[in-house]
Design an enzyme around this catalytic site. Structure first.
Site, PDB file in Angstrom:
ATOM      1  N   SER A 143      25.900  35.423 -38.596  1.00 13.86           N
ATOM      2  CA  SER A 143      26.767  36.598 -38.086  1.00 13.86           C
ATOM      3  C   SER A 143      27.733  37.129 -39.030  1.00 13.86           C
ATOM      4  O   SER A 143      27.924  38.387 -38.886  1.00 13.86           O
ATOM      5  CB  SER A 143      27.037  36.283 -36.692  1.00 13.86           C
ATOM      6  OG  SER A 143      25.847  35.886 -35.830  1.00 13.86           O
ATOM      7  N   THR A 144      28.632  36.277 -39.602  1.00 11.31           N
ATOM      8  CA  THR A 144      29.764  36.833 -40.479  1.00 11.31           C
ATOM      9  C   THR A 144      29.781  36.250 -41.869  1.00 11.31           C
ATOM     10  O   THR A 144      28.952  35.394 -42.271  1.00 11.31           O
ATOM     11  CB  THR A 144      30.945  36.617 -39.700  1.00 11.31           C
ATOM     12  OG1 THR A 144      31.250  34.873 -39.868  1.00 11.31           O
ATOM     13  CG2 THR A 144      31.112  36.914 -38.133  1.00 11.31           C
TER      14      THR A 144
END
Length: 187
Positions: free
Chosen positions: A9-10
């Site tokens: 996600s990041t």
């Protein structure tokens, strides 16, 4: 043929665990990306475009693939209509069988239920915090007295917001917002 998809996600997270597991499972073609499940996922679309009848899309976990049960079912239908299947390395999911599809749908429903409960708990926490007087958002730069001072400088001194901000040691927007609050208060 196996086609892999990995996602974190990041930018601070790494896909290496997923990539290692996919390679150990015999996947040679892998599409990986670092992006939120909410935004566009170009590598997922590339992976789906690479699938042919008889191919299998392999993921480390199903939650790396879909945002919601609706999204998961849509992806499942897309795979099924293209003659492809889905396999998860960490969950008992293999949609090449009816039982695998059932397990996938149950896992998707449970995951969506869990997200809904988390969302409800967060909202209940915010409501309780507001009831205790907690205010969310950035703190105001000015007190009500300073709002009045900015307003007086603006109306009587014929000063611009930039000049008022310079005098009061704040930005143009903080000075402008202070004047607007005072105008709204006086109405």
């Amino acid at each position: 043929m196996l086609v892999g998809y990995a996602r974190v996600s990041t930018n601070e997270q790494e896909t290496q665990l997923q990539l290692d597991a996919l390679k150990a499972a015999g996947v040679r073609t892998i599409y990986a990306e670092k992006t939120s499940g909410i935004g566009p996922r170009p590598e997922l679309h590339r992976a789906l475009s690479a699938l042919r009848p008889g191919y299998t899309l392999v993921v480390y976990k199903v939650d790396r693939l879909a945002r919601s049960l609706k999204d998961l079912l849509h992806l499942l239908e897309r795979l099924r209509s293209g003659g492809a299947s889905l396999r998860s390395l960490t969950e008992p999911v293999d949609t090449s069988s009816a039982m695998g599809e059932l397990v996938l749908q149950i896992l998707g429903a449970v995951a969506q239920f869990e997200r809904s409960i988390i969302r409800e708990r967060c909202e209940a926490g915010r409501v309780a915090a507001r009831a205790r007087g907690v205010r969310f958002g950035r703190q105001r730069m000015f007190s009500k007295t300073e709002d009045r001072l900015a307003f007086e400088l603006y109306t009587r001194g014929n000063l611009s917001f930039k000049e008022i901000g310079g005098l009061l040691g704040v930005s143009y927007t903080a000075a402008r917002d202070a004047v607007r609050r005072e105008i709204a208060f006086r109405r």
